[in-house]
Design an enzyme around this catalytic site. Structure first.
Site, PDB file in Angstrom:
ATOM      1  N   CYS A 115       0.700  -1.218  -0.061  1.00  0.00           N
ATOM      2  CA  CYS A 115      -0.128   0.046  -0.103  1.00  0.00           C
ATOM      3  C   CYS A 115       0.939   1.293  -0.070  1.00  0.00           C
ATOM      4  O   CYS A 115       0.265   2.353  -0.387  1.00  0.00           O
ATOM      5  CB  CYS A 115      -1.029  -0.032   1.083  1.00  0.00           C
ATOM      6  SG  CYS A 115      -2.106  -1.398   1.261  1.00  0.00           S
ATOM      7  N   HIS A 252      -3.389   7.209   2.341  1.00  0.00           N
ATOM      8  CA  HIS A 252      -3.872   5.862   1.623  1.00  0.00           C
ATOM      9  C   HIS A 252      -5.112   5.718   2.134  1.00  0.00           C
ATOM     10  O   HIS A 252      -5.597   5.778   3.358  1.00  0.00           O
ATOM     11  CB  HIS A 252      -2.777   4.848   2.106  1.00  0.00           C
ATOM     12  CG  HIS A 252      -3.285   3.470   1.935  1.00  0.00           C
ATOM     13  ND1 HIS A 252      -3.651   3.119   0.730  1.00  0.00           N
ATOM     14  CD2 HIS A 252      -3.451   2.528   2.858  1.00  0.00           C
ATOM     15  CE1 HIS A 252      -4.306   1.698   0.877  1.00  0.00           C
ATOM     16  NE2 HIS A 252      -3.758   1.614   2.017  1.00  0.00           N
ATOM     17  N   ASN A 282     -10.086  -0.093  -0.284  1.00  0.00           N
ATOM     18  CA  ASN A 282      -8.488  -0.070  -0.288  1.00  0.00           C
ATOM     19  C   ASN A 282      -7.954  -0.628  -1.713  1.00  0.00           C
ATOM     20  O   ASN A 282      -8.220  -1.756  -1.851  1.00  0.00           O
ATOM     21  CB  ASN A 282      -8.333  -0.971   1.059  1.00  0.00           C
ATOM     22  CG  ASN A 282      -6.852  -0.858   1.045  1.00  0.00           C
ATOM     23  OD1 ASN A 282      -6.008  -0.581   0.163  1.00  0.00           O
ATOM     24  ND2 ASN A 282      -6.345  -1.384   2.364  1.00  0.00           N
TER      25      ASN A 282
HETATM   26  O1  UT7 Z   1      -3.998  -1.021   3.585  1.00  0.00           O
HETATM   27  C1  UT7 Z   1      -3.104  -1.634   4.439  1.00  0.00           C
HETATM   28  C2  UT7 Z   1      -3.239  -1.502   5.909  1.00  0.00           C
HETATM   29  N1  UT7 Z   1      -4.409  -1.883   6.386  1.00  0.00           N
HETATM   30  C3  UT7 Z   1      -5.126  -1.256   7.219  1.00  0.00           C
HETATM   31  O2  UT7 Z   1      -4.765  -0.089   7.483  1.00  0.00           O
HETATM   32  C4  UT7 Z   1      -6.291  -2.019   7.666  1.00  0.00           C
HETATM   33  C5  UT7 Z   1      -6.181  -1.854   9.395  1.00  0.00           C
HETATM   34  N2  UT7 Z   1      -7.306  -2.623  10.075  1.00  0.00           N
HETATM   35  C6  UT7 Z   1      -8.756  -2.216   9.841  1.00  0.00           C
HETATM   36  O3  UT7 Z   1      -9.075  -1.006   9.251  1.00  0.00           O
HETATM   37  C7  UT7 Z   1      -9.749  -2.598  10.807  1.00  0.00           C
HETATM   38  O4  UT7 Z   1      -8.742  -3.346  11.930  1.00  0.00           O
HETATM   39  C8  UT7 Z   1     -10.681  -3.707  10.204  1.00  0.00           C
HETATM   40  C9  UT7 Z   1     -11.564  -2.859   9.498  1.00  0.00           C
HETATM   41  C10 UT7 Z   1      -9.818  -4.584   9.365  1.00  0.00           C
HETATM   42  C11 UT7 Z   1     -11.148  -4.605  11.331  1.00  0.00           C
HETATM   43  O5  UT7 Z   1     -12.064  -3.519  12.468  1.00  0.00           O
HETATM   44  P1  UT7 Z   1     -11.943  -3.704  13.913  1.00  0.00           P
HETATM   45  O6  UT7 Z   1     -12.733  -2.621  14.471  1.00  0.00           O
HETATM   46  O7  UT7 Z   1     -10.449  -3.645  14.123  1.00  0.00           O
HETATM   47  O8  UT7 Z   1     -12.651  -5.075  14.154  1.00  0.00           O
HETATM   48  P2  UT7 Z   1     -11.865  -6.366  14.730  1.00  0.00           P
HETATM   49  O9  UT7 Z   1     -11.032  -6.855  13.564  1.00  0.00           O
HETATM   50  O10 UT7 Z   1     -11.328  -5.996  16.048  1.00  0.00           O
HETATM   51  O11 UT7 Z   1     -13.231  -7.380  14.690  1.00  0.00           O
HETATM   52  C12 UT7 Z   1     -14.374  -7.119  15.618  1.00  0.00           C
HETATM   53  C13 UT7 Z   1     -15.604  -8.021  15.254  1.00  0.00           C
HETATM   54  C14 UT7 Z   1     -15.198  -9.678  15.311  1.00  0.00           C
HETATM   55  O12 UT7 Z   1     -15.869  -9.977  15.888  1.00  0.00           O
HETATM   56  P3  UT7 Z   1     -15.789 -10.903  17.581  1.00  0.00           P
HETATM   57  O13 UT7 Z   1     -14.484 -11.830  17.601  1.00  0.00           O
HETATM   58  O14 UT7 Z   1     -15.509  -9.614  18.291  1.00  0.00           O
HETATM   59  O15 UT7 Z   1     -17.149 -11.463  17.791  1.00  0.00           O
HETATM   60  C15 UT7 Z   1     -14.869  -9.903  14.001  1.00  0.00           C
HETATM   61  O16 UT7 Z   1     -15.011 -11.243  13.698  1.00  0.00           O
HETATM   62  O17 UT7 Z   1     -15.922  -7.893  14.087  1.00  0.00           O
HETATM   63  C16 UT7 Z   1     -15.878  -8.970  13.485  1.00  0.00           C
HETATM   64  N3  UT7 Z   1     -15.878  -8.704  12.035  1.00  0.00           N
HETATM   65  C17 UT7 Z   1     -16.916  -8.557  11.162  1.00  0.00           C
HETATM   66  N4  UT7 Z   1     -18.211  -8.719  11.451  1.00  0.00           N
HETATM   67  C18 UT7 Z   1     -19.131  -8.325  10.301  1.00  0.00           C
HETATM   68  C19 UT7 Z   1     -14.921  -8.753  11.313  1.00  0.00           C
HETATM   69  N5  UT7 Z   1     -15.131  -8.407   9.860  1.00  0.00           N
HETATM   70  C20 UT7 Z   1     -16.396  -8.602   9.667  1.00  0.00           C
HETATM   71  C21 UT7 Z   1     -17.266  -8.239   8.818  1.00  0.00           C
HETATM   72  N6  UT7 Z   1     -18.672  -7.998   8.895  1.00  0.00           N
HETATM   73  N7  UT7 Z   1     -16.887  -7.988   7.556  1.00  0.00           N
END
Ligand code: UT7
Length: 325
Positions: A115, A252, A282
């Site tokens: 990225c 980004h 992204n």
């Molecule tokens: O470009 C390269 C750099 N990349 C980035 O900068 C990405 C950085 N990370 C992010 O943008 C965020 O961490 C994400 C968008 C990937 C995830 O958001 P988050 O608020 O950090 O969520 P999390 O990974 O802590 O997950 C929270 C909950 C989980 O459920 P439990 O374990 O709490 O029951 C996940 O399983 O959200 C769940 N979850 C979803 N639920 C519905 C994860 N993905 C999804 C989804 N739909 N698509």
């Protein structure tokens, strides 16, 4: 003192026709429009046709950037493509773009910094242009991230999209001050101890397959805000400008919450921050030139503005670049 600066003289971008909405993805994995919008700001992404390789997106963006600069393919002597999704393992996408554009023999190669690739590639082009080795360079960010998705993994497949953006870089004489038109300064970083937070689980020399993108999203998120803020501050120091002087921030486009987190940390005016994450998702190395082009086309970013590009991605890599347009 007279110096040669690398100036951005044209910008163009291209998005494949097909739009995939969050509602479309909710039919494929256990997710919802509400979750995706709330946690990322993403509403839709574009997806390339199966018969449309990354080089095709790059060529369309390059044609628009050349037209914007008032140049033709015959003027181009250097092509750098930032991509992590090449058509083939080799030749470089840049070589294929050279053939498709018909630019003739010149320098052409790819840069792989995921990225952060576009910011890395701009710094490489700066080396060629400012040293007189290129009179007209194309720096392209082109990606088909949808090819790397595991469509059963809701934590990643909702985040990415396809697209390409291109800038034309040409030499311009400057006075060595921050008023000069051109690239004014960079900060580039990689912390290879964190390769396991964001990677593709395949490759020609490991599994022999393309593989799928894997990400420890919340850990990457934590690093992103701190690293990007540091990259911006360091770049402003190198360029001899202050953060409040910057007219536009073009980040980004990974997650609206990251963009906001960086803004809050540095006290940025949110009206100065360009965001296209809702429409593009992204697109890795393509996201910055896509956002830059969108903001130039809608009249926000103008010639003479001080613009700061910043990125972070797999590697972990991150970096920023200050530009007087
Ligand atoms: O470009 C390269 C750099 N990349 C980035 O900068 C990405 C950085 N990370 C992010 O943008 C965020 O961490 C994400 C968008 C990937 C995830 O958001 P988050 O608020 O950090 O969520 P999390 O990974 O802590 O997950 C929270 C909950 C989980 O459920 P439990 O374990 O709490 O029951 C996940 O399983 O959200 C769940 N979850 C979803 N639920 C519905 C994860 N993905 C999804 C989804 N739909 N698509």
């Amino acid at each position: 003192m007279s110096v040669i600066r690398s100036a951005i003289t044209g910008v163009g971008s291209y998005l494949p026709e097909e739009i995939v909405t969050n509602a479309d993805l909710a039919k494929v994995v256990d997710t919802s429009d509400e979750w995706i919008v709330e946690r990322t700001g993403i509403r839709q992404r574009h997806r390339a046709r199966p018969d449309q390789p990354t080089s095709d997106l790059a060529v369309e963006a390059a044609k628009k950037a050349l037209e914007d600069a008032g140049r033709t393919a015959a003027d181009v002597d250097l092509i750098i493509v930032a991509t992590t999704t090449p058509d083939m393992t080799f030749p470089a996408v840049a070589s294929i773009v050279q053939r498709k554009l018909g630019t003739g023999v010149g320098i052409a190669f790819d840069v792989q910094a995921v990225c952060s690739g576009f910011v890395y590639a701009l710094s490489v082009a700066d080396g060629f242009v400012a040293r007189g080795m290129s009179k007209c360079a194309l720096v392209i960010g082109a990606e088909e991230m949808t090819r790397l998705m595991d469509w059963t993994d809701r934590t990643t497949c909702v985040l990415f999209g396809d697209g390409a953006g291109c800038v034309v870089v040409e030499p311009r004489e400057g006075q060595g001050t921050a008023q000069d038109q051109g690239l004014l300064g960079f900060a580039l970083r990689c912390d290879g101890s964190k390769t396991d937070l964001l990677y593709v689980d395949g490759g020609p020399a490991s599994t022999g397959t393309v593989g799928h993108l894997r990400m420890a999203g919340n850990q990457v998120f934590r690093h992103a805000v701190v690293n990007i803020a540091e990259g911006i501050t360091a770049t402003c120091e190198v360029a001899g400008v202050t953060v409040p002087e910057v007219d536009w921030f073009v980040p980004h486009q990974a997650n609206q919450r990251i963009i906001k987190g960086v803004g809050d940390r540095l006290g940025l005016d949110e009206n100065k921050v360009i965001s296209t994450v809702a429409e593009h998702a992204n697109t890795s190395a393509a996201s910055i030139p896509l956002a830059l082009d969108a903001a130039i086309r809608d009249g926000r970013i103008k010639r003479g503005d001080l613009v700061l590009l910043e990125a972070m991605g797999g590697g972990l890599t991150w970096g920023a670049c200050a530009i007087r347009l």
